[in-house]
Design a protein around this motif. Structure first.
Motif, PDB file in Angstrom:
ATOM      1  N   HIS A   1       0.832  -1.205   0.000  1.00 21.42           N
ATOM      2  CA  HIS A   1       0.000   0.000   0.000  1.00 21.42           C
ATOM      3  C   HIS A   1       0.870   1.259   0.000  1.00 21.42           C
ATOM      4  CE1 HIS A   1      -3.433   2.578   0.774  1.00 21.42           C
ATOM      5  NE2 HIS A   1      -2.741   3.130   1.753  1.00 21.42           N
ATOM      6  N   ALA A   2       1.940   1.247   0.770  1.00 19.14           N
ATOM      7  CA  ALA A   2       2.795   2.425   0.904  1.00 19.14           C
ATOM      8  C   ALA A   2       3.673   2.664  -0.327  1.00 19.14           C
ATOM      9  CB  ALA A   2       3.679   2.292   2.145  1.00 19.14           C
ATOM     10  N   LEU A   3       4.188   1.592  -0.910  1.00 18.68           N
ATOM     11  CA  LEU A   3       5.173   1.734  -1.985  1.00 18.68           C
ATOM     12  C   LEU A   3       4.730   1.178  -3.332  1.00 18.68           C
ATOM     13  CD1 LEU A   3       8.297   0.710   0.095  1.00 18.68           C
ATOM     14  CD2 LEU A   3       7.724   3.003  -0.694  1.00 18.68           C
ATOM     15  N   GLY A   4       3.616   0.482  -3.336  1.00 20.97           N
ATOM     16  CA  GLY A   4       3.179  -0.171  -4.562  1.00 20.97           C
ATOM     17  C   GLY A   4       3.673  -1.604  -4.603  1.00 20.97           C
ATOM     18  N   ALA A   5       2.831  -2.469  -5.101  1.00 19.28           N
ATOM     19  CA  ALA A   5       3.150  -3.900  -5.110  1.00 19.28           C
ATOM     20  C   ALA A   5       4.390  -4.224  -5.928  1.00 19.28           C
ATOM     21  CB  ALA A   5       1.953  -4.691  -5.627  1.00 19.28           C
ATOM     22  N   SER A   6       4.649  -3.462  -6.979  1.00 15.07           N
ATOM     23  CA  SER A   6       5.796  -3.768  -7.835  1.00 15.07           C
ATOM     24  C   SER A   6       7.124  -3.267  -7.259  1.00 15.07           C
ATOM     25  CB  SER A   6       5.584  -3.175  -9.229  1.00 15.07           C
ATOM     26  OG  SER A   6       5.475  -1.772  -9.152  1.00 15.07           O
ATOM     27  N   TYR A   7       7.083  -2.376  -6.273  1.00 19.53           N
ATOM     28  CA  TYR A   7       8.310  -1.793  -5.740  1.00 19.53           C
ATOM     29  C   TYR A   7       8.599  -2.187  -4.288  1.00 19.53           C
ATOM     30  CZ  TYR A   7      11.751   1.846  -4.564  1.00 19.53           C
ATOM     31  OH  TYR A   7      12.867   2.514  -4.152  1.00 19.53           O
ATOM     32  N   SER A   8       7.589  -2.583  -3.537  1.00 21.61           N
ATOM     33  CA  SER A   8       7.763  -2.786  -2.098  1.00 21.61           C
ATOM     34  C   SER A   8       8.810  -3.851  -1.765  1.00 21.61           C
ATOM     35  CB  SER A   8       6.432  -3.127  -1.432  1.00 21.61           C
ATOM     36  OG  SER A   8       5.919  -4.344  -1.935  1.00 21.61           O
TER      37      SER A   8
END
Length: 64
Positions: free
Chosen positions: A12-19
């Motif tokens: 949620h905080a960073l995006g699923a592709s970047y977390s």
């Protein structure tokens, strides 16, 4: 906090592709010079790791 909730908050905080990438590469002194992933793998409670991530990213209180 369960690991699944920790990762959901990271997504949620960073995006699923970047977390996951961020969690594996960003070193935080508050975690003993480890990444979030290293801290989780070493057995740190996900709630503690999330608190450090939350402070590091300066997320809003609603995401605490």
């Amino acid at each position: 906090m369960r690991h699944t909730e920790f990762w959901a908050r990271m997504d949620h905080a960073l995006g699923a592709s970047y977390s996951r990438s961020w969690a594996s590469s960003f070193v935080m002194q508050e975690l003993g010079g480890r990444t979030a992933q290293e801290a989780i793998d070493a057995g740190e409670p996900p709630k503690h790791v999330w608190a450090v991530v939350w402070r590091t990213l300066e997320l809003p209180a609603t995401q605490k």
